[in-house]
Design a protein around this motif. Structure first.
Motif: not given
Length: 357
Positions: A13-29, A55-60
């Motif tokens: 959950x923690x890694x996903x929030x960071x990665x997906x939040x960054x993805x949202x910003x990149x996609x909107x841009x 990759x998130x699930x693997x690292x988690x």
């Protein structure tokens, strides 16, 4: 397994929030820069999330195993278990049911879900760039269409939110017709789609065509009441929808392929679940390392190994795609090296070689 599952959920959950939040910003841009419709933003973010789940699930999972094993040693539970003859080998067996479930999930994602999501993402992006881009005309701004073959300017745009039809005023167009430069000025214009051919046109009203430049001897000036310019070819739309990248092809199709790019993609998909099995064994060993050198040491080593492991797979994939490696070697050598390193690490930890000699 319970501790591992709880920690796995928290870390994921923690890694996903960071990665997906960054993805949202990149996609909107990117959507603002490339004119991707707002309605396509959420699907694009969703497809990026599906791509990053693996990759998130693997690292988690790797971090969860390290932290759960470390917790056993920290509470002296693992010490008692060791005295009863339960060691790292048994710990690896204990977590296998959870690992196998994760492997099955990764297999489904890498072989079915992720290729499908990439295909859908490519279709949306291609559609936006090559078809729908002309619906995002900005007032008082020069814009390029048809890969720069058309330079367009409109002083006023109305019905902007209607992608099917737009009304514009004060039109300037620079393009090429029969390899001749043409400047078109018009008072009004309207974008429309021919339902029969599915082509997109710009209908100009009350304007003038300037064929050739002022100093050209063969220059021509043509006044018109109505003049249509094709912006998007309907046949090109069909071609775009049929274009499927290697990453978007089905795993079954890749399995029978003899192209190096497709062989590399197939080995990459198989490598994802295979790496989970290998990393799970490493996680048990690093969990004990954390007990000796602090919790952060095993986590730090795990993250570094994970990054190196995945980068080595990506480099091997690229080498195979360029034809600089044999398919029989491909990405498999990376897994073999990892297994060898884990065996050496396990042997040193359990003093196998020492006892043998």
């Amino acid at each position: 397994m319970r501790n591992t599952l709880v920690i796995l959920s928290a870390v994921f959950i923690v890694i996903s929030l960071v990665v997906f939040g960054n993805q949202l910003v990149v996609v909107v841009k990117e959507s603002l820069e490339e004119g991707i419709p707002v309605k396509d933003l959420l699907p694009l973010v969703g497809f990026n999330m599906i791509r990053d789940i693996v990759p998130i699930l693997s690292l988690s999972l790797l971090l969860a195993i390290i932290l759960s094993i470390n917790k056993l040693y920290k509470n002296s539970e693992a010490v008692i278990m060791n005295s009863l003859g339960l060691n790292n080998k048994h710990f690896m067996v204990f977590i296998q049911p959870l690992v196998i479930v994760i492997v099955i999930v990764i297999v489904i994602l890498t072989t079915v879900v992720v290729p499908w999501s990439k295909q859908q993402k490519d279709l949306i992006i291609n559609h936006s760039k090559n078809i729908s881009k002309f619906s995002f005309i900005k007032e008082r701004e020069f814009q390029e269409f048809k890969n720069g073959d058309i330079i367009f300017f409109a002083s006023k745009v109305s019905n902007f939110n209607n992608s099917k039809e737009q009304n514009m005023e004060g039109i300037f167009i620079y393009t090429f017709i029969n390899n001749e430069p043409v400047i078109i000025l018009a008072k009004q214009a309207k974008k429309y789609t021919n339902l029969n051919t599915n082509s997109v046109y710009l209908r100009l009203k009350n304007g003038t065509n300037y064929h050739g430049f002022i100093l050209d001897t063969k220059k021509k000036i043509l006044n018109f009441n109505l003049y249509d310019i094709q912006i998007i070819d309907g046949n090109m739309k069909k071609l775009i929808s049929k274009v499927i990248k290697v990453e978007s092809k089905s795993t079954f199709e890749l399995f029978f392929s003899r192209k190096l790019t497709e062989i590399a993609e197939f080995q990459w998909r198989i490598s994802q679940p295979l790496s989970i099995l290998i990393l799970s064994a490493l996680g048990v060993l690093l969990g004990r390392t954390s007990q000796n050198g602090g919790r952060n040491l095993g986590v730090l080593i795990g993250v570094v190994v994970f990054i190196l492991y995945n980068n080595a797979l990506l480099i091997s994939k690229s080498v195979l795609e360029r034809g600089e490696s044999l398919p029989i070697i491909g990405l498999w050598w990376v897994h073999l090296v990892m297994l060898l390193l884990i065996f050496i690490f396990y042997s040193i930890r359990n003093r196998i070689f020492t006892n043998f000699f």
